[in-house]
Design a protein around this motif. Sequence first.
Motif, mmCIF file in Angstrom:
data_model
loop_
_atom_site.group_PDB
_atom_site.id
_atom_site.type_symbol
_atom_site.label_atom_id
_atom_site.label_comp_id
_atom_site.label_asym_id
_atom_site.label_seq_id
_atom_site.Cartn_x
_atom_site.Cartn_y
_atom_site.Cartn_z
ATOM 1 N N GLU A 280 -82.388 -2.637 -23.007
ATOM 2 C CA GLU A 280 -81.855 -3.994 -23.095
ATOM 3 C C GLU A 280 -81.082 -4.201 -24.390
ATOM 4 O O GLU A 280 -80.003 -4.811 -24.401
ATOM 5 C CB GLU A 280 -82.985 -5.029 -22.984
ATOM 6 N N MET A 281 -81.616 -3.704 -25.487
ATOM 7 C CA MET A 281 -80.969 -3.879 -26.784
ATOM 8 C C MET A 281 -79.676 -3.063 -26.865
ATOM 9 O O MET A 281 -78.629 -3.571 -27.264
ATOM 10 C CB MET A 281 -81.919 -3.479 -27.914
ATOM 11 N N ALA B 285 -71.429 -5.990 -25.286
ATOM 12 C CA ALA B 285 -70.819 -7.058 -26.081
ATOM 13 C C ALA B 285 -69.629 -6.521 -26.858
ATOM 14 O O ALA B 285 -68.559 -7.151 -26.912
ATOM 15 C CB ALA B 285 -71.850 -7.658 -27.039
ATOM 16 N N ALA B 286 -69.794 -5.338 -27.447
ATOM 17 C CA ALA B 286 -68.702 -4.715 -28.201
ATOM 18 C C ALA B 286 -67.517 -4.414 -27.295
ATOM 19 O O ALA B 286 -66.356 -4.626 -27.663
ATOM 20 C CB ALA B 286 -69.198 -3.443 -28.872
ATOM 21 N N GLU C 272 -66.642 -5.960 -24.544
ATOM 22 C CA GLU C 272 -65.967 -7.205 -24.172
ATOM 23 C C GLU C 272 -65.165 -7.796 -25.320
ATOM 24 O O GLU C 272 -64.173 -8.504 -25.101
ATOM 25 C CB GLU C 272 -66.987 -8.209 -23.645
ATOM 26 N N GLU C 273 -65.581 -7.496 -26.548
ATOM 27 C CA GLU C 273 -64.876 -8.023 -27.723
ATOM 28 C C GLU C 273 -63.896 -7.010 -28.308
ATOM 29 O O GLU C 273 -63.296 -7.268 -29.354
ATOM 30 C CB GLU C 273 -65.885 -8.440 -28.795
ATOM 31 N N ASN C 274 -63.734 -5.858 -27.657
ATOM 32 C CA ASN C 274 -62.845 -4.808 -28.162
ATOM 33 C C ASN C 274 -63.192 -4.434 -29.602
ATOM 34 O O ASN C 274 -62.321 -4.363 -30.477
ATOM 35 C CB ASN C 274 -61.379 -5.242 -28.067
ATOM 36 N N SER C 275 -64.454 -4.182 -29.806
ATOM 37 C CA SER C 275 -64.961 -3.920 -31.156
ATOM 38 C C SER C 275 -65.733 -2.615 -31.214
ATOM 39 O O SER C 275 -66.428 -2.257 -30.261
ATOM 40 C CB SER C 275 -65.904 -5.052 -31.580
ATOM 41 N N PRO C 276 -65.650 -1.901 -32.329
ATOM 42 C CA PRO C 276 -66.571 -0.783 -32.539
ATOM 43 C C PRO C 276 -67.983 -1.327 -32.721
ATOM 44 O O PRO C 276 -68.170 -2.496 -33.071
ATOM 45 C CB PRO C 276 -66.049 -0.127 -33.816
ATOM 46 N N ILE C 277 -68.974 -0.492 -32.504
ATOM 47 C CA ILE C 277 -70.367 -0.896 -32.693
ATOM 48 C C ILE C 277 -71.174 0.309 -33.141
ATOM 49 O O ILE C 277 -70.860 1.447 -32.773
ATOM 50 C CB ILE C 277 -70.976 -1.494 -31.398
ATOM 51 N N LYS D 219 -76.854 -10.181 -26.180
ATOM 52 C CA LYS D 219 -75.436 -9.897 -25.966
ATOM 53 C C LYS D 219 -74.576 -11.016 -26.543
ATOM 54 O O LYS D 219 -73.574 -10.768 -27.221
ATOM 55 C CB LYS D 219 -75.158 -9.720 -24.475
ATOM 56 N N GLU D 220 -74.965 -12.256 -26.289
ATOM 57 C CA GLU D 220 -74.203 -13.385 -26.829
ATOM 58 C C GLU D 220 -74.252 -13.411 -28.351
ATOM 59 O O GLU D 220 -73.265 -13.740 -29.015
ATOM 60 C CB GLU D 220 -74.732 -14.704 -26.247
ATOM 61 N N TYR D 221 -75.417 -13.055 -28.913
ATOM 62 C CA TYR D 221 -75.536 -13.032 -30.373
ATOM 63 C C TYR D 221 -74.650 -11.948 -30.975
ATOM 64 O O TYR D 221 -73.991 -12.169 -32.003
ATOM 65 C CB TYR D 221 -76.991 -12.807 -30.797
ATOM 66 N N VAL D 222 -74.626 -10.775 -30.355
ATOM 67 C CA VAL D 222 -73.789 -9.683 -30.864
ATOM 68 C C VAL D 222 -72.311 -10.084 -30.818
ATOM 69 O O VAL D 222 -71.561 -9.809 -31.759
ATOM 70 C CB VAL D 222 -74.031 -8.384 -30.071
ATOM 71 N N LYS D 223 -71.894 -10.745 -29.757
ATOM 72 C CA LYS D 223 -70.501 -11.190 -29.651
ATOM 73 C C LYS D 223 -70.169 -12.193 -30.767
ATOM 74 O O LYS D 223 -69.101 -12.126 -31.380
ATOM 75 C CB LYS D 223 -70.243 -11.797 -28.272
ATOM 76 N N TYR D 224 -71.093 -13.104 -31.017
ATOM 77 C CA TYR D 224 -70.910 -14.056 -32.126
ATOM 78 C C TYR D 224 -70.784 -13.312 -33.450
ATOM 79 O O TYR D 224 -69.895 -13.608 -34.271
ATOM 80 C CB TYR D 224 -72.097 -15.026 -32.174
#
Length: 294
Positions: free
Chosen positions: A28-29, A36-37, A39-44, A267-272
Amino acid sequence: MLTSMKNILEDSHKHYYGVMAMNCVNIEMARAAIMAASEENSPIIIQIGPKQMKLHGHKEEMYPLVKDLAERVHVPVALNLDHGTDYDVIADCINTGFTNVMFDGSSLPFEENLQKTEIICQLAHMAGCSVEAELGHVGMAVDDDDENFDLFTNPEQAKDFVERTGVDCLAVAIGTAHGDYPKGRVPKLDFERLALLKKTLDMPLVLHGGSGTGEENIKKAVSLGINKINVATDVCTVAKKAMLDEVEKNPKIDYVSMCIAAEKSMKEYVKYYINLIGSNNRFNFGDVEYHGHE
């Protein structure tokens, strides 16, 4: 795709943005962070500590899980051993396929920390794995270590350390601590020290103890050169609250539904958080290397 943390942080260092490093111990984590990454086009950066790995998120399960999830998305994902102190555990993670390892010798005398970090760097670099080290000491919030200036990183000492070890990124102590801060207290960061560290070292810098540090502190730290921010406590708190809220709404709720609620909230927190530290829309991932863009 799974890639070296060095590839990710070199670009964030060049363009002054932060990358979230989230401690993950289950599907889940990890899925919440990676999706989330994506969807935001971000590295993670997905990471796990030795104690977490021993108690719950075993590397034999977490490595193939993260690798599979990383291969499903178009953004770069790194897998990091967080706060490794034992040589055998670090070597095992390198051999397993972790793309970065952190050797935490921050509680050791300077020369011992340096010598052991140098050995880890030599071992990891031969396997294509990058290395994070810590100089100064990011202690525990419960012990008020964020207010102990004796633990803060010395810029000139750090320069000597980096040059002699060949480490790829450095965790610095500038006023944060691990865990929950006492209620109502937000840490006061030494931004002047951070700016001097960035100027002196000219390399990717890491902030441990990102949870509870406050939005303004985080944004300013990134603007002054922090490139990787470790987050664990805040994410766990978000997941726990989501599960408790679901139980309160429906005491007969099943376990799977609770897990779904926890994953959605994380997921919402990571996007924020991704948007807070400026890593959204920062990539152009080719076949071999990661290349960010403005």
